[in-house]
Design a protein around this motif. Structure first.
Motif, PDB file in Angstrom:
ATOM      1  N   GLY A  18     100.352  67.083  58.607  1.00 55.74           N
ATOM      2  CA  GLY A  18      99.530  67.923  57.731  1.00 55.74           C
ATOM      3  C   GLY A  18      98.817  67.095  56.670  1.00 55.74           C
ATOM      4  N   HIS A  19      99.502  66.093  56.152  1.00 47.53           N
ATOM      5  CA  HIS A  19      98.886  65.208  55.149  1.00 47.53           C
ATOM      6  C   HIS A  19      97.688  64.481  55.750  1.00 47.53           C
ATOM      7  CE1 HIS A  19      98.453  61.890  52.302  1.00 47.53           C
ATOM      8  NE2 HIS A  19      99.117  62.636  51.440  1.00 47.53           N
ATOM      9  N   ALA A  20      97.848  64.019  56.991  1.00 39.99           N
ATOM     10  CA  ALA A  20      96.731  63.329  57.661  1.00 39.99           C
ATOM     11  C   ALA A  20      95.561  64.288  57.887  1.00 39.99           C
ATOM     12  CB  ALA A  20      97.212  62.748  58.993  1.00 39.99           C
ATOM     13  N   LEU A  21      95.869  65.542  58.221  1.00 39.12           N
ATOM     14  CA  LEU A  21      94.802  66.533  58.441  1.00 39.12           C
ATOM     15  C   LEU A  21      94.026  66.761  57.147  1.00 39.12           C
ATOM     16  CD1 LEU A  21      96.848  69.204  60.488  1.00 39.12           C
ATOM     17  CD2 LEU A  21      95.368  67.402  61.419  1.00 39.12           C
ATOM     18  N   ALA A  22      94.764  66.973  56.056  1.00 37.21           N
ATOM     19  CA  ALA A  22      94.108  67.218  54.764  1.00 37.21           C
ATOM     20  C   ALA A  22      93.280  66.011  54.336  1.00 37.21           C
ATOM     21  CB  ALA A  22      95.170  67.557  53.714  1.00 37.21           C
ATOM     22  N   THR A  23      93.821  64.826  54.579  1.00 37.35           N
ATOM     23  CA  THR A  23      93.096  63.593  54.220  1.00 37.35           C
ATOM     24  C   THR A  23      91.767  63.521  54.964  1.00 37.35           C
ATOM     25  OG1 THR A  23      95.192  62.463  53.828  1.00 37.35           O
ATOM     26  CG2 THR A  23      93.260  61.063  54.200  1.00 37.35           C
ATOM     27  N   ALA A  24      91.798  63.892  56.248  1.00 36.77           N
ATOM     28  CA  ALA A  24      90.569  63.819  57.055  1.00 36.77           C
ATOM     29  C   ALA A  24      89.537  64.850  56.597  1.00 36.77           C
ATOM     30  CB  ALA A  24      90.921  64.026  58.535  1.00 36.77           C
ATOM     31  N   PHE A  25      89.995  66.054  56.260  1.00 36.36           N
ATOM     32  CA  PHE A  25      89.049  67.065  55.763  1.00 36.36           C
ATOM     33  C   PHE A  25      88.411  66.592  54.449  1.00 36.36           C
ATOM     34  CE2 PHE A  25      91.668  70.338  58.201  1.00 36.36           C
ATOM     35  CZ  PHE A  25      90.686  70.563  59.150  1.00 36.36           C
ATOM     36  N   GLN A 127      98.180  58.765  62.365  1.00 35.14           N
ATOM     37  CA  GLN A 127      97.245  57.663  62.101  1.00 35.14           C
ATOM     38  C   GLN A 127      95.935  57.817  62.871  1.00 35.14           C
ATOM     39  OE1 GLN A 127     100.435  57.480  62.714  1.00 35.14           O
ATOM     40  NE2 GLN A 127     101.368  56.303  61.063  1.00 35.14           N
ATOM     41  N   ALA A 128      95.966  58.592  63.971  1.00 35.70           N
ATOM     42  CA  ALA A 128      94.751  58.757  64.787  1.00 35.70           C
ATOM     43  C   ALA A 128      93.810  59.820  64.207  1.00 35.70           C
ATOM     44  CB  ALA A 128      95.144  59.152  66.218  1.00 35.70           C
ATOM     45  N   ILE A 129      94.354  60.691  63.363  1.00 34.80           N
ATOM     46  CA  ILE A 129      93.550  61.813  62.865  1.00 34.80           C
ATOM     47  C   ILE A 129      92.327  61.279  62.095  1.00 34.80           C
ATOM     48  CG2 ILE A 129      93.556  63.823  61.324  1.00 34.80           C
ATOM     49  CD1 ILE A 129      95.132  64.208  63.931  1.00 34.80           C
ATOM     50  N   GLY A 130      91.167  61.832  62.430  1.00 38.63           N
ATOM     51  CA  GLY A 130      89.923  61.402  61.783  1.00 38.63           C
ATOM     52  C   GLY A 130      89.289  60.191  62.441  1.00 38.63           C
ATOM     53  N   THR A 131      89.939  59.656  63.511  1.00 36.58           N
ATOM     54  CA  THR A 131      89.395  58.494  64.206  1.00 36.58           C
ATOM     55  C   THR A 131      88.964  58.890  65.625  1.00 36.58           C
ATOM     56  OG1 THR A 131      91.368  57.704  65.373  1.00 36.58           O
ATOM     57  CG2 THR A 131      91.188  57.131  63.030  1.00 36.58           C
ATOM     58  N   ALA A 132      88.380  57.918  66.332  1.00 40.08           N
ATOM     59  CA  ALA A 132      87.930  58.171  67.710  1.00 40.08           C
ATOM     60  C   ALA A 132      89.108  58.390  68.656  1.00 40.08           C
ATOM     61  CB  ALA A 132      87.086  56.990  68.189  1.00 40.08           C
ATOM     62  N   GLU A 133      90.330  58.005  68.227  1.00 41.41           N
ATOM     63  CA  GLU A 133      91.509  58.167  69.110  1.00 41.41           C
ATOM     64  C   GLU A 133      92.077  59.589  69.070  1.00 41.41           C
ATOM     65  OE1 GLU A 133      91.468  54.788  67.587  1.00 41.41           O
ATOM     66  OE2 GLU A 133      90.591  54.567  69.576  1.00 41.41           O
ATOM     67  N   THR A 151      83.780  71.994  61.009  1.00 43.46           N
ATOM     68  CA  THR A 151      84.867  71.596  60.095  1.00 43.46           C
ATOM     69  C   THR A 151      85.989  70.914  60.876  1.00 43.46           C
ATOM     70  OG1 THR A 151      84.336  73.471  58.673  1.00 43.46           O
ATOM     71  CG2 THR A 151      86.487  72.444  58.356  1.00 43.46           C
ATOM     72  N   LEU A 152      86.367  71.509  62.010  1.00 42.08           N
ATOM     73  CA  LEU A 152      87.486  70.959  62.786  1.00 42.08           C
ATOM     74  C   LEU A 152      87.167  69.563  63.312  1.00 42.08           C
ATOM     75  CD1 LEU A 152      88.544  74.221  64.672  1.00 42.08           C
ATOM     76  CD2 LEU A 152      89.739  73.109  62.765  1.00 42.08           C
ATOM     77  N   ARG A 153      85.901  69.274  63.506  1.00 41.35           N
ATOM     78  CA  ARG A 153      85.534  67.945  64.017  1.00 41.35           C
ATOM     79  C   ARG A 153      85.860  66.831  63.029  1.00 41.35           C
ATOM     80  NH1 ARG A 153      83.392  67.926  68.883  1.00 41.35           N
ATOM     81  NH2 ARG A 153      82.419  69.842  69.611  1.00 41.35           N
ATOM     82  N   ALA A 154      86.121  67.178  61.784  1.00 36.11           N
ATOM     83  CA  ALA A 154      86.550  66.156  60.815  1.00 36.11           C
ATOM     84  C   ALA A 154      87.860  65.503  61.262  1.00 36.11           C
ATOM     85  CB  ALA A 154      86.731  66.795  59.444  1.00 36.11           C
ATOM     86  N   LEU A 155      88.641  66.230  62.081  1.00 33.55           N
ATOM     87  CA  LEU A 155      89.944  65.708  62.514  1.00 33.55           C
ATOM     88  C   LEU A 155      89.810  64.757  63.697  1.00 33.55           C
ATOM     89  CD1 LEU A 155      91.929  69.071  62.312  1.00 33.55           C
ATOM     90  CD2 LEU A 155      91.617  67.324  60.542  1.00 33.55           C
ATOM     91  N   GLY A 156      88.667  64.818  64.372  1.00 33.62           N
ATOM     92  CA  GLY A 156      88.443  63.955  65.531  1.00 33.62           C
ATOM     93  C   GLY A 156      87.116  64.328  66.149  1.00 33.62           C
ATOM     94  N   GLU A 157      86.105  63.559  65.845  1.00 31.98           N
ATOM     95  CA  GLU A 157      84.735  63.942  66.221  1.00 31.98           C
ATOM     96  C   GLU A 157      84.601  64.145  67.736  1.00 31.98           C
ATOM     97  OE1 GLU A 157      82.047  64.633  64.328  1.00 31.98           O
ATOM     98  OE2 GLU A 157      80.890  65.001  66.154  1.00 31.98           O
ATOM     99  N   ALA A 158      85.036  63.127  68.503  1.00 34.95           N
ATOM    100  CA  ALA A 158      84.845  63.205  69.958  1.00 34.95           C
ATOM    101  C   ALA A 158      85.980  63.962  70.639  1.00 34.95           C
ATOM    102  CB  ALA A 158      84.741  61.803  70.538  1.00 34.95           C
ATOM    103  N   GLY A 159      87.149  63.983  70.009  1.00 36.97           N
ATOM    104  CA  GLY A 159      88.333  64.507  70.682  1.00 36.97           C
ATOM    105  C   GLY A 159      88.653  65.951  70.347  1.00 36.97           C
ATOM    106  N   THR A 160      87.683  66.697  69.831  1.00 35.91           N
ATOM    107  CA  THR A 160      87.899  68.110  69.510  1.00 35.91           C
ATOM    108  C   THR A 160      87.515  68.934  70.726  1.00 35.91           C
ATOM    109  OG1 THR A 160      87.483  67.729  67.175  1.00 35.91           O
ATOM    110  CG2 THR A 160      87.197  69.983  67.959  1.00 35.91           C
ATOM    111  N   LEU A 161      88.517  69.476  71.427  1.00 41.08           N
ATOM    112  CA  LEU A 161      88.258  70.102  72.722  1.00 41.08           C
ATOM    113  C   LEU A 161      88.683  71.563  72.716  1.00 41.08           C
ATOM    114  CD1 LEU A 161      89.690  67.225  74.961  1.00 41.08           C
ATOM    115  CD2 LEU A 161      87.324  67.558  74.237  1.00 41.08           C
TER     116      LEU A 161
END
Ligand code: NAP
Length: 294
Positions: A18-25, A127-133, A151-161
């Protein structure tokens, strides 16, 4: 229609994920409201510009999009049930790991309170949140996903499916991918134990193990087609040939005094498939055993 990149978002649950998610947003410029049972985990986020809500209800009311990521669904419901009325007109995205039944039940519960509900699964580490992984799977109403996907794409631009309207599918995909991960890791550990008996270091084995994993990945597409067609022509190797190799693996493990449970499981499953009449079929025919309960 997608929300603008600065749409507010709330994150409930600030454990490692959750901390990683908030950081990415926050990093993507979203006004981010956070709440966690242990408030100290929000301190650095607040210092980075997040708003620390005083209660779960305040957290929900701060944003049209509410993301929850706590240990399990029981914890999520303990937090959300008492303030469920606040979800009306908002979208709840649950990124807590759970079963397909829990996802579908939670969708029914959210609908009963007037909220849109997306169930999600995160394939990867914080660690992957917000990155291409990062790979994040969503299921539930497509309109709700499309409304918030920017908004959700902030967590993973390419990997939001987005998967499907069926809320249970993200959880099922999650379990299916975990099944692959543990099968591969256990296979590697079995191999490392066998080689360790001859004093070969696991790090020496690692490169060949990686090659073997990649070679095996190459089988998947053709076997998937056979499974979908229900026809298993052995153009590479028959179940009987695999069986012979499995017997060798079991004997080798037992002779070396290393754990032989995993090889024995492979062998017993293949023996049952062979006695079902699949001895001359391809390995994909083993799906007939996996479809049955134990
Ligand atoms: P975590 O670090 O252990 O954090 C757990 C979170 O749940 C904390 O915010 C904790 O609050 C909260 N929580 C637990 N029980 C609660 C309760 N009864 N009431 C209120 N809050 C409660 O776990 P995590 O790694 O963030 O994982 C969270 C979810 O993400 C899990 O479902 C996990 O399977 C999933 N996930 C994690 C990863 C990963 O690599 N970490 C990867 C994919 C999916 P406190 O801080 O107050 O304890």
């Amino acid at each position: 229609m997608s929300t603008p990149a600065t749409s507010p978002v709330t994150v409930i649950g600030l454990g490692l994920m959750g901390h990683a998610l908030a950081t990415a947003f926050l990093a993507d410029g979203h006004p981010t409201t956070v709440w966690n049972r242990s408030a100290d985990k929000a301190a650095d986020l607040a210092a980075s510009g997040a708003t620390l809500a005083a209660s779960v209800q305040d957290a929900i009311e701060a944003s049209p999009l509410v993301v929850v990521c706590v240990s399990d669904y029981d914890a999520a419901h303990r937090l959300l049930d008492p303030v469920a009325a606040a979800l009306a007109g908002r979208t709840l995205v649950n990124l807590t790991t759970g079963s397909s039944t829990q996802a579908r039940d939670t969708a029914t519960w959210a609908a009963g309170h007037g909220g849109a509900y997306l169930d999600g699964a995160i394939l990867g580490l914080p660690q992957a949140i917000g990155t291409a992984e990062a790979v994040l799977l969503y299921s539930g109403p497509k309109a709700a996903f499309e409304e918030h996907q920017a908004t959700l794409r902030a967590l993973g631009e390419a990997g939001t499916l987005y998967l499907d309207e069926d809320h249970g599918l993200s959880a099922l995909y999650d379990m299916s991918v975990l099944s692959i991960m543990w099968s591969v890791l256990n296979g590697f550990l079995q191999g490392a134990a066998l080689l360790g008996a001859a004093n070969v270091k696991a790090s020496t084995f690692a490169a060949l193990a990686g090659t073997a994993i990649n070679v095996t990945a190459g089988y998947v597409a053709a076997y998937a087609q056979q499974i979908d067609e229900g026809s298993y022509p052995a153009t590479d190797a028959t179940v009987a040939v695999h069986l012979g190799g499995m017997q060798q693996l079991v004997q080798e493990a037992e002779a070396l005094g290393v754990n032989s449970e995993l090889p024995r499981f492979f062998l017993e499953l293949a023996e049952r498939a062979a006695s079902d009449g699949h001895a001359d079929d391809s390995y994909a025919a083993m799906i007939t055993r996996f479809r049955l309960p134990r």
